[in-house]
Design a protein around this motif. Structure first.
Motif, PDB file in Angstrom:
ATOM      1  N   GLU A 404     -24.862   9.739 102.593  1.00 43.99           N
ATOM      2  CA  GLU A 404     -25.896   9.178 101.713  1.00 43.99           C
ATOM      3  C   GLU A 404     -27.271   9.681 102.124  1.00 43.99           C
ATOM      4  O   GLU A 404     -28.123   9.989 101.290  1.00 43.99           O
ATOM      5  N   LYS A 405     -27.512   9.754 103.431  1.00 41.87           N
ATOM      6  CA  LYS A 405     -28.752  10.314 103.949  1.00 41.87           C
ATOM      7  C   LYS A 405     -28.503  10.825 105.360  1.00 41.87           C
ATOM      8  O   LYS A 405     -27.560  10.393 106.032  1.00 41.87           O
ATOM      9  N   LEU A 406     -29.351  11.743 105.793  1.00 43.53           N
ATOM     10  CA  LEU A 406     -29.188  12.341 107.112  1.00 43.53           C
ATOM     11  C   LEU A 406     -30.018  11.608 108.151  1.00 43.53           C
ATOM     12  O   LEU A 406     -31.068  11.046 107.841  1.00 43.53           O
ATOM     13  N   GLU A 407     -29.535  11.649 109.377  1.00 42.16           N
ATOM     14  CA  GLU A 407     -30.226  10.988 110.480  1.00 42.16           C
ATOM     15  C   GLU A 407     -31.445  11.801 110.892  1.00 42.16           C
ATOM     16  O   GLU A 407     -31.357  13.000 111.145  1.00 42.16           O
ATOM     17  N   ARG A 408     -32.598  11.155 110.933  1.00 50.55           N
ATOM     18  CA  ARG A 408     -33.823  11.797 111.380  1.00 50.55           C
ATOM     19  C   ARG A 408     -34.260  11.199 112.717  1.00 50.55           C
ATOM     20  O   ARG A 408     -33.809  10.127 113.098  1.00 50.55           O
ATOM     21  N   SER A 409     -35.160  11.890 113.395  1.00 48.88           N
ATOM     22  CA  SER A 409     -35.703  11.363 114.636  1.00 48.88           C
ATOM     23  C   SER A 409     -36.612  10.182 114.322  1.00 48.88           C
ATOM     24  O   SER A 409     -36.922   9.914 113.160  1.00 48.88           O
ATOM     25  N   LYS A 410     -37.056   9.488 115.349  1.00 51.59           N
ATOM     26  CA  LYS A 410     -37.942   8.341 115.144  1.00 51.59           C
ATOM     27  C   LYS A 410     -39.237   8.739 114.443  1.00 51.59           C
ATOM     28  O   LYS A 410     -39.847   7.942 113.732  1.00 51.59           O
ATOM     29  N   SER A 411     -39.657   9.991 114.645  1.00 51.38           N
ATOM     30  CA  SER A 411     -40.890  10.462 114.007  1.00 51.38           C
ATOM     31  C   SER A 411     -40.667  10.858 112.561  1.00 51.38           C
ATOM     32  O   SER A 411     -41.618  11.063 111.814  1.00 51.38           O
ATOM     33  N   GLY A 412     -39.393  11.001 112.169  1.00 53.41           N
ATOM     34  CA  GLY A 412     -39.086  11.388 110.799  1.00 53.41           C
ATOM     35  C   GLY A 412     -38.718  12.850 110.648  1.00 53.41           C
ATOM     36  O   GLY A 412     -38.433  13.318 109.553  1.00 53.41           O
ATOM     37  N   LYS A 413     -38.703  13.601 111.751  1.00 46.03           N
ATOM     38  CA  LYS A 413     -38.349  15.018 111.681  1.00 46.03           C
ATOM     39  C   LYS A 413     -36.841  15.174 111.484  1.00 46.03           C
ATOM     40  O   LYS A 413     -36.047  14.358 111.937  1.00 46.03           O
ATOM     41  N   LEU A 414     -36.477  16.275 110.820  1.00 41.46           N
ATOM     42  CA  LEU A 414     -35.066  16.605 110.606  1.00 41.46           C
ATOM     43  C   LEU A 414     -34.761  17.885 111.377  1.00 41.46           C
ATOM     44  O   LEU A 414     -35.383  18.919 111.143  1.00 41.46           O
ATOM     45  N   LYS A 415     -33.833  17.812 112.302  1.00 46.05           N
ATOM     46  CA  LYS A 415     -33.453  18.991 113.082  1.00 46.05           C
ATOM     47  C   LYS A 415     -32.281  19.673 112.390  1.00 46.05           C
ATOM     48  O   LYS A 415     -31.206  19.089 112.253  1.00 46.05           O
ATOM     49  N   GLN A 416     -32.505  20.924 111.936  1.00 43.75           N
ATOM     50  CA  GLN A 416     -31.516  21.585 111.093  1.00 43.75           C
ATOM     51  C   GLN A 416     -30.250  21.993 111.859  1.00 43.75           C
ATOM     52  O   GLN A 416     -29.161  22.011 111.297  1.00 43.75           O
ATOM     53  N   PHE A 417     -30.383  22.356 113.125  1.00 45.60           N
ATOM     54  CA  PHE A 417     -29.215  22.729 113.939  1.00 45.60           C
ATOM     55  C   PHE A 417     -29.256  21.989 115.256  1.00 45.60           C
ATOM     56  O   PHE A 417     -30.293  21.927 115.923  1.00 45.60           O
ATOM     57  N   ILE A 418     -28.120  21.430 115.650  1.00 46.28           N
ATOM     58  CA  ILE A 418     -28.015  20.698 116.909  1.00 46.28           C
ATOM     59  C   ILE A 418     -26.772  21.174 117.626  1.00 46.28           C
ATOM     60  O   ILE A 418     -25.678  21.192 117.054  1.00 46.28           O
ATOM     61  N   SER A 419     -26.908  21.588 118.890  1.00 44.83           N
ATOM     62  CA  SER A 419     -25.751  21.955 119.683  1.00 44.83           C
ATOM     63  C   SER A 419     -25.460  20.854 120.699  1.00 44.83           C
ATOM     64  O   SER A 419     -26.356  20.469 121.471  1.00 44.83           O
ATOM     65  N   LEU A 420     -24.244  20.336 120.669  1.00 45.33           N
ATOM     66  CA  LEU A 420     -23.811  19.319 121.617  1.00 45.33           C
ATOM     67  C   LEU A 420     -22.998  19.952 122.743  1.00 45.33           C
ATOM     68  O   LEU A 420     -22.382  19.266 123.553  1.00 45.33           O
ATOM     69  N   VAL A 421     -22.999  21.301 122.795  1.00 43.70           N
ATOM     70  CA  VAL A 421     -22.266  22.047 123.800  1.00 43.70           C
ATOM     71  C   VAL A 421     -23.228  22.523 124.872  1.00 43.70           C
ATOM     72  O   VAL A 421     -24.261  23.114 124.569  1.00 43.70           O
ATOM     73  N   ASN A 422     -22.940  22.261 126.137  1.00 46.08           N
ATOM     74  CA  ASN A 422     -23.821  22.711 127.222  1.00 46.08           C
ATOM     75  C   ASN A 422     -23.777  24.231 127.328  1.00 46.08           C
ATOM     76  O   ASN A 422     -22.725  24.820 127.215  1.00 46.08           O
TER      77      ASN A 422
END
Length: 422
Positions: A404-422
């Protein structure tokens, strides 16, 4: 502010021939000052004086993970300086400080750049697409600041069509001079106007320009916004702990702030890259005497244009953050925004998908979360997977999650790519 504006005008008057000498002098002055007056920086360098600029160690945000009072220079105390906190978009938020003259120079620089597009901070009315604290006191404080700063803030945590209808209504009844805010939120507004076949200047003829910041601006999004807003879209690149880093000038060049900053492009071994070559963006604040930011790795990767000079450096390309690197099963490393860009070129063809993010959950596994009116078809999914295989490598697994909507940071920014791999 008067003193800062006068100083900036004096710097701007330095000739191209003499500007390299000006930068060299300021570099020497700021390092010498902090080595003499800042215990923390002196310990970081390991010397009380320096001869070779290139031998100075590179600072990162992790170097600042200690109390602010231990990082201030000379007789400065937290009550004597401007204090703020970074957003933490790189994963390492920290509190920083600027002496008041340095902070005034930052604003003088912003005022000067905005003036290129006939924006006057004392009179121009801003349509603001930024986050806002949701707690009562924090919210009221920002609203008062907005009122005093001649701007109207739109919430960006809910940008559904119902909310965007209300945003459009404000533009019909208020004489906005310019739009300023996060790229992804403003792109959503442009897509909404496209769907309604509305050009914004038709309902708000006072609008002069749109200035986007904090998130990547892609060429096709810029084209869309300029078409739907009817005004130039200007790309801003800055960092709260530093200054305005680069600002698109009227010649459509991303002009680097050479007045108060010194920007270097370095490779992994900290060698200076020639103009036109990609590397880490490392920045020195030439005027912050309260807190050292000397050869500070901001966490971004970029390229300076071959035509850059000491007085007029041009940022040719901002590639993304160094911590947004996708490590693939073959061992290949690729900027995460490559995934985003390839997917974007296909996923938005018909205007169905409003926005999306890509998350690398395992070395070979990626989740693509998206917001759309209807779900992606199997044919569209296959097309995306084929394109990514062509540009990157085969054997990768994708899951597509409609939200329904994407998770944004507390500031409202949207991070287009996120790596959860070290």
């Amino acid at each position: 502010m008067k003193e800062a504006i006068a100083k900036l005008e004096k710097i701007d008057a330095i000739s191209e021939i003499d500007f390299e000498d000006y930068v060299s002098l300021k570099k020497k002055e700021i390092v010498t000052y902090h080595l003499k007056n800042n215990v923390s920086y002196r310990e970081f360098v390991g010397e009380s004086s320096f001869v070779n600029w290139d031998a100075l160690p590179i600072m990162t945000k992790k170097a600042f993970q200690k109390p602010l009072s231990e990082r201030l220079s000379g007789s400065f105390t937290p009550k004597m300086v401007y204090v703020n906190k970074t957003s933490g978009s790189s994963g390492d938020p920290f509190i920083f400080a600027k002496d008041k003259f340095c902070h005034a120079l930052t604003w003088a620089n912003i005022i000067f750049r905005f003036g290129w597009f006939d924006i006057d901070f004392n009179s121009s009315f801003q349509a603001r697409f930024y986050g806002i604290p949701l707690d009562f006191m924090g919210n009221k404080k920002e609203r008062i600041k907005d009122l005093l700063s001649n701007r109207y803030r739109f919430t960006i945590f809910d940008l559904s069509d119902i909310v965007l209808e209300k945003v459009l209504l404000k533009f019909q009844h208020k004489k906005f001079d310019y739009i300023n805010g996060y790229t992804s939120s403003i792109v959503l507004f442009a897509k909404f106007l496209q769907k309604k076949n509305i050009v914004l200047t038709a309902v708000c003829p006072t609008l002069k320009c749109c200035i986007v910041t904090s998130e990547m601006l892609f060429d096709d999004d810029k084209i869309l916004m300029e078409k739907q807003f009817g005004v130039p879209v200007i790309n801003e690149y800055g960092a709260s702990e530093l200054d305005l880093i680069a600002f698109q000038n009227p010649n459509d060049e991303w002009q680097v702030n050479s007045e108060t900053l010194f920007v270097e492009i370095l490779d992994e071994a900290n060698n200076v890259m020639p103009n036109g070559k990609e590397g880490r963006i490392v920045i020195t604040s030439l005027y912050n005497i309260a807190h050292p930011f000397i050869r500070y790795d901001i966490g971004d990767v970029g390229i300076l244009d071959e035509k850059s000079t000491f007085k007029k450096p041009i940022l040719k390309k901002l590639i993304g953050r160094t911590n947004d690197i996708a490590i693939l099963p073959s061992g290949k490393k690729s900027p995460g925004l490559t995934f985003y860009y390839v997917t974007k070129s296909i996923i938005e063809d018909d205007g169905n998908v409003k926005e999306f993010v890509i998350k690398q959950t395992k070395i070979d596994t990626f989740d693509i979360e998206y917001v759309s009116e209807i779900a992606l078809t199997s044919a569209q999914i296959q097309k995306i997977e084929k394109a990514i295989t062509t540009y990157l490598e085969s054997g990768l697994t994708f899951s597509f999650l409609r939200k329904e909507k994407l998770e944004r940071s507390k500031s409202g920014k949207l991070k287009q790519f996120i790596s959860l791999v070290n």
